[in-house]
Design a protein around this motif. Structure first.
Motif, PDB file in Angstrom:
ATOM      1  N   LEU A 159      -4.344   3.105  -2.875  1.00  0.00           N
ATOM      2  CA  LEU A 159      -3.829   2.174  -3.887  1.00  0.00           C
ATOM      3  C   LEU A 159      -4.916   1.222  -4.371  1.00  0.00           C
ATOM      4  O   LEU A 159      -5.020   0.919  -5.557  1.00  0.00           O
ATOM      5  CB  LEU A 159      -2.658   1.366  -3.307  1.00  0.00           C
ATOM      6  CG  LEU A 159      -2.064   0.356  -4.289  1.00  0.00           C
ATOM      7  CD1 LEU A 159      -1.220   1.055  -5.334  1.00  0.00           C
ATOM      8  CD2 LEU A 159      -1.253  -0.710  -3.582  1.00  0.00           C
ATOM      9  N   VAL A 210      -1.057   6.054  -9.612  1.00  0.00           N
ATOM     10  CA  VAL A 210      -0.222   6.165  -8.406  1.00  0.00           C
ATOM     11  C   VAL A 210       0.687   7.385  -8.515  1.00  0.00           C
ATOM     12  O   VAL A 210       0.832   8.160  -7.550  1.00  0.00           O
ATOM     13  CB  VAL A 210       0.608   4.878  -8.203  1.00  0.00           C
ATOM     14  CG1 VAL A 210       1.676   5.075  -7.158  1.00  0.00           C
ATOM     15  CG2 VAL A 210      -0.287   3.732  -7.792  1.00  0.00           C
ATOM     16  N   SER A 233      -7.199   2.975  -6.661  1.00  0.00           N
ATOM     17  CA  SER A 233      -6.543   3.159  -7.957  1.00  0.00           C
ATOM     18  C   SER A 233      -6.560   1.855  -8.750  1.00  0.00           C
ATOM     19  O   SER A 233      -6.759   1.861  -9.973  1.00  0.00           O
ATOM     20  CB  SER A 233      -5.095   3.613  -7.767  1.00  0.00           C
ATOM     21  OG  SER A 233      -5.038   4.822  -7.045  1.00  0.00           O
ATOM     22  N   HIS A 288      -1.411  10.557  -8.023  1.00  0.00           N
ATOM     23  CA  HIS A 288      -1.742  10.820  -6.620  1.00  0.00           C
ATOM     24  C   HIS A 288      -0.523  11.276  -5.849  1.00  0.00           C
ATOM     25  O   HIS A 288      -0.621  12.175  -4.995  1.00  0.00           O
ATOM     26  CB  HIS A 288      -2.327   9.557  -5.958  1.00  0.00           C
ATOM     27  CG  HIS A 288      -3.673   9.213  -6.471  1.00  0.00           C
ATOM     28  ND1 HIS A 288      -4.043   7.929  -6.798  1.00  0.00           N
ATOM     29  CD2 HIS A 288      -4.744   9.987  -6.758  1.00  0.00           C
ATOM     30  CE1 HIS A 288      -5.279   7.921  -7.259  1.00  0.00           C
ATOM     31  NE2 HIS A 288      -5.733   9.152  -7.246  1.00  0.00           N
ATOM     32  N   SER A 289       0.614  10.694  -6.156  1.00  0.00           N
ATOM     33  CA  SER A 289       1.852  11.097  -5.462  1.00  0.00           C
ATOM     34  C   SER A 289       2.168  12.557  -5.762  1.00  0.00           C
ATOM     35  O   SER A 289       2.549  13.318  -4.862  1.00  0.00           O
ATOM     36  CB  SER A 289       3.019  10.219  -5.903  1.00  0.00           C
ATOM     37  OG  SER A 289       2.778   8.892  -5.547  1.00  0.00           O
ATOM     38  N   GLN A 344      -0.033   2.481 -12.655  1.00  0.00           N
ATOM     39  CA  GLN A 344       1.191   3.274 -12.469  1.00  0.00           C
ATOM     40  C   GLN A 344       0.905   4.758 -12.667  1.00  0.00           C
ATOM     41  O   GLN A 344       1.352   5.603 -11.891  1.00  0.00           O
ATOM     42  CB  GLN A 344       2.247   2.800 -13.463  1.00  0.00           C
ATOM     43  CG  GLN A 344       3.566   3.528 -13.347  1.00  0.00           C
ATOM     44  CD  GLN A 344       4.530   3.097 -14.439  1.00  0.00           C
ATOM     45  OE1 GLN A 344       4.123   2.691 -15.515  1.00  0.00           O
ATOM     46  NE2 GLN A 344       5.807   3.184 -14.151  1.00  0.00           N
ATOM     47  N   GLU A 354       0.811  -1.216   0.000  1.00  0.00           N
ATOM     48  CA  GLU A 354       0.000   0.000   0.000  1.00  0.00           C
ATOM     49  C   GLU A 354       0.839   1.257   0.000  1.00  0.00           C
ATOM     50  O   GLU A 354       0.338   2.345  -0.249  1.00  0.00           O
ATOM     51  CB  GLU A 354      -0.937  -0.011   1.216  1.00  0.00           C
ATOM     52  CG  GLU A 354      -2.089  -0.987   1.072  1.00  0.00           C
ATOM     53  CD  GLU A 354      -2.798  -1.262   2.375  1.00  0.00           C
ATOM     54  OE1 GLU A 354      -2.348  -0.764   3.430  1.00  0.00           O
ATOM     55  OE2 GLU A 354      -3.802  -1.993   2.342  1.00  0.00           O
ATOM     56  N   ALA A 372       4.751   0.623  -4.793  1.00  0.00           N
ATOM     57  CA  ALA A 372       4.039   0.455  -6.067  1.00  0.00           C
ATOM     58  C   ALA A 372       4.867   1.034  -7.210  1.00  0.00           C
ATOM     59  O   ALA A 372       5.004   0.421  -8.268  1.00  0.00           O
ATOM     60  CB  ALA A 372       2.670   1.124  -5.995  1.00  0.00           C
ATOM     61  N   PRO A 405       2.909   3.942  -1.589  1.00  0.00           N
ATOM     62  CA  PRO A 405       3.053   4.344  -3.001  1.00  0.00           C
ATOM     63  C   PRO A 405       4.448   4.107  -3.544  1.00  0.00           C
ATOM     64  O   PRO A 405       4.634   3.776  -4.717  1.00  0.00           O
ATOM     65  CB  PRO A 405       2.738   5.847  -2.985  1.00  0.00           C
ATOM     66  CG  PRO A 405       1.909   6.047  -1.772  1.00  0.00           C
ATOM     67  CD  PRO A 405       2.377   5.030  -0.774  1.00  0.00           C
TER      68      PRO A 405
END
Lengths: 232, 255
Positions: free
Chosen positions: B89, B229, B92, B232-233, B226, B8, B13, B10
């Motif tokens: 996650l 993620v 997503s 969101h990051s 991808q 979970e 991931a 990021p």
């Protein structure tokens, strides 16, 4: 019934009464729903009469027409119930009051079932009146079908309406979300109503009847169980 | 649970999607499988006795259908895990699965209509299996529309998770209900169930087509995941780098 069950059923009953009182305080909404059903039936009747369709064909088409009208009226009713809740902040009050969410969801479901059932029966009566098709002994079976359809549609409709009421484009998103989910319900209702009106009996062992019962079970359980995790 | 917790994160991931397996190995595998399938379909398998060359669309149609069901399964998994764990996650993952599932379900409908027009001389029939798939496609479209309309809503992920679960639950209800109908009531061909694949080349081409489309869908889901993620990051980084209101007020007050 033990003490806990009596307490839960009392809370459920009180919440249903609260919802009905909220609805009665908005007579325009209630009247508007009935008028909407009538307008739909009038539109259907006019469009069929314009083409000179014979009464025998209208009798055959009657179940489809009834349930198209009821599908649209169900959407409007669910939206109205959710909007009333949103406007008077009833749901927020219940969250803050600490009422068990499963009981709240069940009460909302029962309210929606009652309202939808009333509208559907109104739709059936208006259709019989304006389209001149005979109800006969099939009317009793139609009542049972309406109860099943109301329960099934409300099972998923209550939560979907609560989702839609808080987001942009709520008038559009509710039918877009609800119609694909409820299509098997209305398809089953059309088939069962057709058999009921033609032969005066409800085919309880049939595939569509079983499908309606399974949809009530599955969707109702998911929505009632998930009410807290999602709407809260 | 520690494995799930580590996934979970990021950063984990992003590291997974930056790995050699994801960047180099998986795309090559996908390319080889898809190319082999295309060669087999157009150059190896013989023409079907009744439908002729049009029957070849069957391999892409069935493969896309299996990929759709795989995506819907991942959508269900991601939605449930989001409601339980409340980690972005999983949301997503559900969003990625729904997007890819919509693509493959569109392919199923399009190829089915092309095949149906050759077989039935109409583009569409209100037959249970076709209608059930159309409903699934509509539910996936509704999911995307909900994401668009609820983009600013604080509970958008929970709402999307519910719709994802309902869409996934819809599939077995309708698929199971189709099996209750008799063969005469169903117009959709049931080639595999009726053991219609007599030539071995039909069988292994079908298996390879299903495998290729499923792995392709997994790769596409990974790419989409991808992107989400990273998105969101970036958003979280931007938000954390913005000056807080209190800090601004303090500076203004000092001046």
């Amino acid at each position: 019934m033990n003490e806990k069950q009596m307490k839960i059923s009392r809370i459920c009953w009180l919440l249903c009464c609260k919802d009905f009182r909220s609805l009665m305080r908005a007579p325009g909404q209630v009247g508007g729903l009935v008028v909407f059903v009538l307008i739909l039936v009038v539109l259907m009747s006019l469009s069929l009469r314009q083409l000179g369709i014979r009464q025998e064909e209208i009798n055959r088409l009657a179940p489809s027409l009834i349930w198209v009208v009821n599908a649209f009226s169900a959407i409007l009713a669910l939206q109205s119930l959710a909007i009333i809740d949103e406007e008077d902040r009833g749901l927020l009050g219940l969250f803050l009051g600490g009422a068990p969410m499963g009981v709240v969801a069940t009460a909302k479901w029962l309210t929606a079932v009652t309202v939808l059932l009333a509208l559907q029966l109104a739709g059936v009566l208006f259709s019989a009146l304006l389209l001149n098709f005979p109800l006969g002994v099939g009317f009793i079976a139609l009542i049972e079908i309406s109860i099943l359809v109301s329960a099934a549609v409300s099972g998923v409709g209550v939560v979907v309406a609560a989702i839609a009421v808080g987001i942009r484009g709520r008038e559009m998103i509710l039918p877009i979300l609800l119609f694909p989910l409820s299509f098997p319900i209305f398809a089953g209702a059309v088939f069962l109503s057709s058999e009921a009106l033609q032969h005066g009996m409800l085919l309880r062992g049939s595939f569509w009847y079983t499908l309606l019962l399974s949809v009530i079970g599955v969707f109702g359980a998911v929505c009632i169980a998930g009410f807290e995790r999602i709407i809260r | 649970m520690s494995l799930i917790s580590s996934l979970e994160n990021p950063r984990s991931a992003i590291n997974l999607f930056s790995s050699r397996f994801f960047l180099y190995v998986l795309p090559v595998v996908v390319f080889v499988l898809v190319s082999t399938t295309i060669v087999l379909v157009f150059a190896v398998v013989p023409d079907e006795r009744v439908m002729g060359a049009v029957q070849r669309i069957f391999y892409f149609h069935v493969g896309a259908a299996m990929a759709t069901y795989l995506c819907v399964g991942v959508l269900l998994f991601g939605s449930i895990f989001y409601l339980v764990r409340r980690q972005v996650l999983w949301d997503s993952l559900a969003e990625a699965a729904a997007s890819v599932g919509l693509v493959f379900s569109s392919i199923v409908l399009a190829t089915g209509m092309i095949w149906g027009h050759s077989a039935w001389n109409v583009w569409w029939r209100w037959e249970p299996r076709l209608v059930s798939f159309l409903l699934l496609w509509l539910l996936l479209v509704s999911y995307q529309l909900l994401r668009i309309f609820a983009v600013d809503h604080p509970q958008k992920r929970s709402f999307a998770a519910l719709v994802g679960i309902l869409a996934a639950l819809h599939v077995p209800i309708v698929v199971y209900s189709v099996k209750l109908l008799t063969a005469t009531e169903q117009l959709h061909p049931q080639v595999v169930a009726n053991q219609g694949l007599k030539d071995p080349s039909y069988v292994y081409t079908l298996v390879l087509a299903i495998l290729a489309t499923c792995i392709l869908s997994v790769w596409m889901m990974g790419v989409r995941l991808q992107n989400l993620v990273l998105q969101h990051s970036l958003v979280n980084h931007w938000r954390s780098s913005q000056p807080k209101v209190d800090d601004v007020a303090k500076v203004v007050g000092e001046r």
